[in-house]
Design a protein around this motif. Structure first.
Motif, PDB file in Angstrom:
ATOM      1  N   GLU A 619       0.857  -1.176  -0.066  1.00  0.00           N
ATOM      2  CA  GLU A 619       0.039   0.007  -0.079  1.00  0.00           C
ATOM      3  C   GLU A 619       0.961   1.172  -0.108  1.00  0.00           C
ATOM      4  O   GLU A 619       1.495   1.411   0.896  1.00  0.00           O
ATOM      5  N   VAL A 620       0.797   1.886  -0.909  1.00  0.00           N
ATOM      6  CA  VAL A 620       1.837   3.225  -1.128  1.00  0.00           C
ATOM      7  C   VAL A 620       1.027   4.625  -1.563  1.00  0.00           C
ATOM      8  O   VAL A 620       0.214   4.236  -2.528  1.00  0.00           O
ATOM      9  N   PRO A 621       1.308   5.551  -1.003  1.00  0.00           N
ATOM     10  CA  PRO A 621       0.570   6.607  -1.314  1.00  0.00           C
ATOM     11  C   PRO A 621       0.955   7.091  -2.673  1.00  0.00           C
ATOM     12  O   PRO A 621       2.500   6.898  -2.938  1.00  0.00           O
ATOM     13  N   ALA A 622       0.380   7.477  -3.603  1.00  0.00           N
ATOM     14  CA  ALA A 622       0.699   7.849  -4.700  1.00  0.00           C
ATOM     15  C   ALA A 622       1.777   9.179  -5.029  1.00  0.00           C
ATOM     16  O   ALA A 622       1.451  10.263  -4.293  1.00  0.00           O
ATOM     17  N   PRO A 623       3.072   8.916  -5.545  1.00  0.00           N
ATOM     18  CA  PRO A 623       4.105   9.941  -5.202  1.00  0.00           C
ATOM     19  C   PRO A 623       3.606  11.159  -6.268  1.00  0.00           C
ATOM     20  O   PRO A 623       2.859  10.809  -7.313  1.00  0.00           O
ATOM     21  N   THR A 671      -4.888  10.677  -8.818  1.00  0.00           N
ATOM     22  CA  THR A 671      -5.171  12.122  -8.382  1.00  0.00           C
ATOM     23  C   THR A 671      -4.579  12.353  -7.051  1.00  0.00           C
ATOM     24  O   THR A 671      -4.077  11.286  -6.439  1.00  0.00           O
ATOM     25  N   GLU A 672      -4.491  13.524  -6.562  1.00  0.00           N
ATOM     26  CA  GLU A 672      -3.855  13.775  -5.342  1.00  0.00           C
ATOM     27  C   GLU A 672      -4.381  13.085  -4.138  1.00  0.00           C
ATOM     28  O   GLU A 672      -5.606  13.077  -4.044  1.00  0.00           O
ATOM     29  N   GLY A 673      -3.799  12.310  -3.369  1.00  0.00           N
ATOM     30  CA  GLY A 673      -4.256  11.721  -2.225  1.00  0.00           C
ATOM     31  C   GLY A 673      -4.497  10.318  -2.515  1.00  0.00           C
ATOM     32  O   GLY A 673      -4.914   9.410  -1.484  1.00  0.00           O
ATOM     33  N   ASP A 674      -4.447   9.856  -3.731  1.00  0.00           N
ATOM     34  CA  ASP A 674      -4.629   8.266  -3.911  1.00  0.00           C
ATOM     35  C   ASP A 674      -3.627   7.523  -3.206  1.00  0.00           C
ATOM     36  O   ASP A 674      -2.385   7.869  -3.137  1.00  0.00           O
ATOM     37  N   ILE A 675      -4.237   6.174  -2.721  1.00  0.00           N
ATOM     38  CA  ILE A 675      -3.462   5.087  -2.572  1.00  0.00           C
ATOM     39  C   ILE A 675      -3.190   4.033  -3.244  1.00  0.00           C
ATOM     40  O   ILE A 675      -4.446   3.487  -3.395  1.00  0.00           O
ATOM     41  N   LEU A 676      -1.983   3.790  -3.827  1.00  0.00           N
ATOM     42  CA  LEU A 676      -2.150   2.670  -4.808  1.00  0.00           C
ATOM     43  C   LEU A 676      -1.753   1.239  -4.196  1.00  0.00           C
ATOM     44  O   LEU A 676      -0.884   1.152  -3.124  1.00  0.00           O
ATOM     45  N   ILE A 677      -2.529   0.122  -4.376  1.00  0.00           N
ATOM     46  CA  ILE A 677      -2.327  -1.024  -3.941  1.00  0.00           C
ATOM     47  C   ILE A 677      -1.589  -1.764  -5.010  1.00  0.00           C
ATOM     48  O   ILE A 677      -2.451  -2.167  -5.898  1.00  0.00           O
ATOM     49  N   VAL A 678      -0.443  -2.134  -4.807  1.00  0.00           N
ATOM     50  CA  VAL A 678       0.375  -2.837  -5.905  1.00  0.00           C
ATOM     51  C   VAL A 678       0.878  -4.079  -5.679  1.00  0.00           C
ATOM     52  O   VAL A 678       0.873  -4.268  -4.487  1.00  0.00           O
ATOM     53  N   PHE A 679       0.918  -4.763  -6.597  1.00  0.00           N
ATOM     54  CA  PHE A 679       1.275  -6.192  -6.173  1.00  0.00           C
ATOM     55  C   PHE A 679       2.438  -6.631  -7.346  1.00  0.00           C
ATOM     56  O   PHE A 679       2.544  -6.263  -8.569  1.00  0.00           O
TER      57      PHE A 679
END
Length: 691
Positions: A619-623, A671-679
């Motif tokens: 779980e990573v906040p979008a840079p 968009t600003e504030g999005d949190i990405l769930i990456v695999f």
């Protein structure tokens, strides 16, 4: 003792609720029943609220008690007919402007938008504002229906319950649909129509997992409605039947007319919205002006006040003259368009029924006059016209058929009803691409279908599955070389290219088989150009796999060449497209279940979820460098070996933090504030940028 028991009770309660929520079908059936009960009570309460405001407004001046709105309006003088709708419009304008703008209009489009684009999340205050705004609007004489508001109220209740229980987005959408079904079922005493309305209009899908809780919700809401309001059809009609099958031709004409009326209503409604939008006046004043205009129209045609069911019954019995019915049709279209266009609050379902009844009644009188021995009475045409206009405005023919059948409890008119509803919908669709619901969203720039991709292959491109290795031969290649290459290759086609690297044709295995029996004779005679098929189906790297799959089926192909600027760069196989489809379905299923997993992880203050082997979900906040770009532009899989499974969005709503999860497509913009769930692999994700 208390200090020992309470922690144990809490622990048992948490374990029990967790186990219950994990049982998908049982949980949704129970929740569907709860939403249905609340929606049923909401529908009953809303009808009583309308009656209370009608009594307060009209009864105060006419000194009548317990009478229908139409009876009180007929007895009221001109100034009361103008004053009551004007005052009601002003109050509605204040509620909508200062409390909940979503309460403006007919309500169903807002529910569709919430389901398609917001995971079913609706503001708590919306259904409360909608209940009072619509009840005041209808009770004061606004020419709108109660079905749209009840759908929004029931859906809002379902959303509130789902948010309180912190269910996943998929479950929340189902609960919102349960609320909508409960509202329609309780209003019309029509459980089947309520179910189909939610599936056909709100969800636009017929998945079995959603069907069961929606049916439970409709049944319970209908049972409650029957308990408090009685078990009888919405309209009492004499028995009608199809006298002769040649009469279907007349119902065909009626369907065409109904489609035209539906189109005219849709256009005038949104034309009135544009008209009032152009006025440089405070927004809360416009419904009052609309109410004053309705009062003036109602002085000449008081039947247009309110829902209008009191007028439909005598039309179905054939008790009104055709000329009056045509006048009422024009007046109702105008009155409903003004009420909603000026900013009033109410539905379009009942007005559509009203328009269909008076249109069908007038047409039926004409038909019965011309062909008295071969046609049913005008009431039959009025009944069929109701369904046909509803089908034309909503583009939901199955719901229209069922709702007329359940409202009248008469099956004998079903054949012409089905025929006219289908024709009405087709004519309306030919004249206007959007329904009365979806046009409102399109005018706002909202594409609800973009938020729920029905075919996952539409979001995948040829370049994602293309194989760069190709079996190429020259036009002069001998048969011996062709056979040798085909036998040694895993490809099913040989592609013939010229010196400019442009494809000239292709040779498949089926083309070689007939000449192999004479191989010794023709091996030194036949070359590639003799066998190749010059009709070659090609695709470009940017085209969707959905289109490619259609080409495979249409031309019975196993492999299609990929060209870029006329030059052959690779091939795409049917098996690769099927594999990509299965992989994407697995990804979507996996992503839709991640919301629950991450809620558990957040409680444990963890941002990592380890999987089997060396794989990891992070779980990573979008840079900042990602903001404003689409996933396709970011190329995260190529650059970091990372696949975005879902995107978490956080927002504060009414003082509470709301969390939603969306399933991304290549066109999804960060968009600003999005949190990405990456695999991805742990070693690859270590390179993934952090904000």
């Amino acid at each position: 003792m208390k200090e020992i028991l309470l922690p144990k009770i809490r622990k048992w309660w948490k374990r029990g609720t967790a186990a219950f929520t994990r049982r998908e079908h049982l949980f949704m059936i129970v929740m569907g029943g709860i939403v249905g009960a609340i929606g049923g009570y909401g529908a009953v309460g809303f009808r009583k609220l309308i009656a209370a405001f009608a009594q307060l407004g009209w009864g105060s001046f006419t000194r009548m008690e317990g009478k229908d709105l139409l009876v009180m309006a007929l007895a009221a003088p001109f100034w009361v007919k103008v004053l009551v709708p004007t005052a009601g419009g002003l109050i509605v304008g204040i509620i909508v402007y200062f409390f909940a703008p979503e309460a403006k209009g007919h309500g169903v489009p807002e529910v569709m938008e919430a389901v398609a684009l917001k995971d079913g999340r609706m503001r708590t205050r919306v259904f409360l504002a909608k209940a009072f705004a619509s009840a005041i609007c209808i009770g004061s004489g606004g020419s709108v229906g109660r079905e749209g508001p009840i759908v929004q109220i029931g859906s809002g209740m379902g959303s509130v319950i789902g948010k309180a229980l912190k269910v996943s987005g998929d479950r929340l959408r189902t609960l919102v649909a349960c609320g909508a079904a409960a509202g329609i079922a309780a209003t019309f005493n029509a459980p089947m129509a309520g179910t189909l309305f939610s599936l056909e209009i709100i969800l636009s899908e017929f998945a079995a997992s959603r069907f069961i809780p929606i049916v439970v919700s409709s049944v319970i809401a209908t049972a409650l409605s029957r308990h408090y309001l009685g078990n009888f059809p919405a309209f009492e009609v004499p028995p009608y039947d199809l006298l002769h099958y040649s009469e279907l031709f007349l119902y065909l004409i009626l369907g065409v007319l109904a489609g035209g009326v539906a189109y005219a209503f849709i256009r005038l409604l949104y034309g009135m919205e544009d008209f009032f939008e152009g006025w440089k006046l405070p927004e809360f004043v416009k419904p009052a002006i609309g109410g004053a205009i309705i009062g003036c129209v109602g002085f000449f045609s008081p039947q247009i006040f309110g829902v209008g069911y009191e007028t439909i019954t005598p039309v179905l019995r054939g008790e009104m003259l055709g000329a009056i019915l045509i006048g009422l049709l024009v007046a109702k279209i105008l009155a409903t368009s003004i009420t909603i266009g000026s900013g009033g609050s109410g539905g379009i379902f009942a007005p559509s029924l009203f328009m269909g009844a008076v249109l069908g009644g007038a047409f039926g009188q004409l038909a019965h006059t011309l062909f008295p021995h071969a046609t049913a009475s005008p009431g039959a045409y009025a009944l069929v016209g109701m369904g046909a206009v509803v089908a034309g405005t909503t583009r939901a023919p199955i719901t229209a058929m069922l709702i007329i059948f359940e409202m009248t409890a008469d099956y004998r008119i079903i054949l012409p009803l089905m025929f006219a509803c289908t024709i009405g919908m087709v004519i309306s669709a030919l004249l206007s691409r959007e329904s009365i619901y979806t046009l409102k969203l399109v005018r706002r720039g909202v594409n609800i279908h973009g938020g729920r991709e029905l075919n996952v292959l539409k979001s995948l491109r040829v370049s994602q599955v293309m194989r760069p290795e190709i079996e190429l031969v020259s036009p002069s290649a001998p048969l011996a070389e062709l056979v040798t290459r085909m036998m040694a290759s895993s490809h099913s086609h040989l592609f013939v290219i010229g010196e400019d690297n442009r494809i000239q044709g292709h040779i498949c295995l089926e083309a070689l088989r007939p000449i192999l029996k004479d191989y010794e004779t023709v091996s030194n005679v036949i070359i590639a150009s003799d066998l190749m098929d010059k009709e070659v189906t090609v695709v470009r790297p940017s085209e969707s796999l959905d289109m490619v799959m259609q080409l495979f089926g249409k031309f019975n192909l196993e492999e299609i060449p990929v060209v870029d600027k006329g030059k052959l760069i690779g091939t795409v196989r049917r098996s690769d497209v099927i594999e990509a489809y299965n992989r994407e379905i697995f990804r979507l299923d996996m992503a839709s279940g991640l919301a629950t997993s991450f809620r558990l992880q957040q409680k444990m203050h963890s941002e990592r979820l380890a999987l089997v082997g060396e794989f990891l979900i992070l779980e990573v906040p979008a840079p900042r460098s990602f903001v404003g770009k689409t996933l396709e532009e970011l190329r995260l899989r190529e650059r970091f070996g990372a696949t975005v499974l879902t995107i978490k969005k956080e927002a504060k709503e009414e003082g509470e933090k709301e969390v939603s999860y969306i399933l991304p497509t290549p066109s999804t913009r960060i968009t600003e504030g999005d949190i990405l769930i990456v695999f991805g692999l742990q070693k690859d994700l270590s390179r993934f940028p952090h904000s």
